[in-house]
Design a protein around this motif. Structure first.
Motif, PDB file in Angstrom:
ATOM      1  N   GLN A 398      38.796  34.720  32.986  1.00  0.00           N
ATOM      2  CA  GLN A 398      39.929  35.491  33.500  1.00  0.00           C
ATOM      3  C   GLN A 398      40.490  34.912  34.797  1.00  0.00           C
ATOM      4  O   GLN A 398      40.768  35.630  35.754  1.00  0.00           O
ATOM      5  N   SER A 415      34.896  33.814  38.361  1.00  0.00           N
ATOM      6  CA  SER A 415      35.656  34.601  37.396  1.00  0.00           C
ATOM      7  C   SER A 415      36.609  35.560  38.094  1.00  0.00           C
ATOM      8  O   SER A 415      36.373  36.000  39.223  1.00  0.00           O
ATOM      9  N   SER A 416      37.716  35.860  37.420  1.00  0.00           N
ATOM     10  CA  SER A 416      38.741  36.792  37.912  1.00  0.00           C
ATOM     11  C   SER A 416      39.316  36.343  39.252  1.00  0.00           C
ATOM     12  O   SER A 416      39.602  37.164  40.124  1.00  0.00           O
ATOM     13  N   ASN A 432      36.586  36.951  41.997  1.00  0.00           N
ATOM     14  CA  ASN A 432      37.470  38.016  42.489  1.00  0.00           C
ATOM     15  C   ASN A 432      38.146  37.663  43.812  1.00  0.00           C
ATOM     16  O   ASN A 432      38.228  38.470  44.733  1.00  0.00           O
TER      17      ASN A 432
END
Length: 453
Positions: A398, A415-416, A432
């Protein structure tokens, strides 16, 4: 009845950034979850009951085997380690030897079969591929284990992948100490019960343990580069086994394509106009390779992919389900499902699921000093012998990148996370996070007067 246990309850923190949305046993290996490969191989070896010790926070494992009467998934909450997990899931009223397999390793079927029929404890071991400091390792002589040490300073030669254990010896694992007992002086040991500590108990009691060294390809998939290595190895192997073209229902090859190798095309898949293939390729269902795509060597493609418009894909690559590689994109590595690459980019490494990379994104893979990047796992520096693995980029699930983002050799992107337009990523980026470029702009007046009018 042959019973097998797969220990897959670990957190997999060392394989970050690919542990955020799945346990390690569900990582894709040539587009199939690792644990599915393990179950299939155990069945080929004669296992009729397979118990998977799973983490409670990942119900995907149970869904994967829903309806399979030979597979039982047991969640293990708050396990204190592999020895504790083994004791919790070990089958009751079992009087036969039980196979035990780590859920994060690749083992060939032929090597697994060598554990079958042992009437005494046995361990399937493989030579260290990295420093012995990275493993609970062992030494062996004349087919028997002679020593087991935890993360020793170059005192062990092999590490463990799988075991044959007897029910009457389960108490040795139940009594495994809370910290691994055999380490070099000065080593710090985490509070965790290890299966190998139970093996030490057997050896201290005078019970010999047979040592069986792997003959085929074997790998403990513990870190991001291991995921790239195993996929590359198995993609090359799977494609090399093709002897004839295999076109399933509805598959087709356009006469204008040039194929120098063998092709396996799944249902509804096609190789279209002006495609060049220099090697063997394995293609899933409903995947379209068209418009001047150049496939250089053995490559595996998943289902429902769109490949074309002058893209270039290097040998040993694996493209996951529902991916797009288009418009001059270059790929060398592994794509998880649903990744989009297009508009003149160069990607070398691993890209996680549902990731969209912006136009002109580049992964650097060659340093000016021709050396390998020093990788860091949980803050610890690790030097890889394979510079290709050391310098590959590892992009999590992601993620997004902006136009002309650059990832320098060996960096990992959590991720993200988002890498903004024009950003040059020098160091690992946490999960994040959004990293944007800050720039100073100068505005001036400009008009024809500047040209003498």
């Amino acid at each position: 009845m042959y019973t097998a246990v797969i220990l897959a309850a670990g957190k997999g923190t060392k394989i970050w950034p690919y542990n955020s949305f799945r346990p390690k046993c569900l990582l894709p290996i040539v587009n199939i979850p690792l644990v599915k490969h393990q179950v299939d191989r155990l069945k080929q070896c004669g296992a009729t009951r397979i118990i998977i010790a799973a983490p409670t926070e990942h119900p995907q494992i149970a869904r994967l085997f829903a309806g399979d009467r030979n597979v039982e998934v047991i969640p293990t909450k708050d396990s204190r380690g592999t020895a504790d997990t083994l004791v919790r899931v070990f089958p009751e009223n079992c009087h036969e030897p039980v196979w035990v397999l780590y859920g994060d390793c690749w083992v060939d079927t032929a090597d697994l079969r060598r554990l079958k029929g042992l009437a005494s404890p046995g361990a399937l071991i493989t030579p260290h591929r990295e420093t012995s400091r990275n493993y609970i390792g062992c030494t062996q002589m004349d087919g028997k284990l002679t020593a087991i040490l935890g993360h020793s300073r170059d005192k062990t030669t092999h590490h463990f992948l799988a075991f044959t254990l007897l029910p009457q010896h389960l108490s040795y694992f139940a009594d495994a100490p809370p910290r691994f007992p055999k380490v070099d002086v000065g080593m710090m040991v985490p509070e965790e019960t290890f299966l190998e500590a139970g093996l030490l108990g057997l050896m201290d009691a005078g019970i010999p343990i047979k040592a069986i060294e792997t003959k085929g390809f074997a790998l403990d998939i513990d870190k991001p580069w291991h995921l790239l290595e195993v996929n590359t190895q198995l993609a090359l192997q799977q494609c090399s086994e093709l002897r004839d073209n295999q076109l399933l229902e509805g598959a087709s090859i356009d006469p204008s394509s040039k194929i120098h190798g063998k092709v396996r095309l799944g249902k509804g898949s096609s190789i279209g106009r002006n495609v060049i293939v220099e090697g063997n390729i394995w293609v899933g269902d409903n995947t379209q390779i068209d418009a001047g795509a150049f496939i250089r060597g053995n490559v595996v493609f998943g289902d429902h992919c769109e490949i074309g418009y002058g893209c270039y894909i290097e040998s040993g690559s694996v493209v996951g389900d529902r991916c797009k590689v288009l418009h001059g994109a270059e790929l060398s590595g592994l794509l998880f499902p649903n990744v989009y690459l297009y508009h003149y980019m160069e990607i070398a490494g691993v890209v996680g699921e549902n990731t969209d990379l912006g136009a002109g994104t580049v992964c650097g893979s060659l340093r000016f000093d021709d050396a390998g990047t020093i990788q860091r796992i949980k803050g610890r520096a690790e030097t890889l012998q394979d510079t290709g693995l050391a310098n590959a980029c590892y992009i999590g699930d992601q993620c997004r990148t902006g136009v002309n983002a650059v990832l320098l050799p060996g960096v990992k992107m959590g991720s993200s996370s988002v890498l903004g337009p024009g950003v040059v990523l020098y160091d690992d980026l946490e999960s994040n996070k959004m990293l944007l470029l800050k720039q100073d702009l100068v505005k001036k007046d400009w008009n024809p007067d500047k040209y003498g009018w």
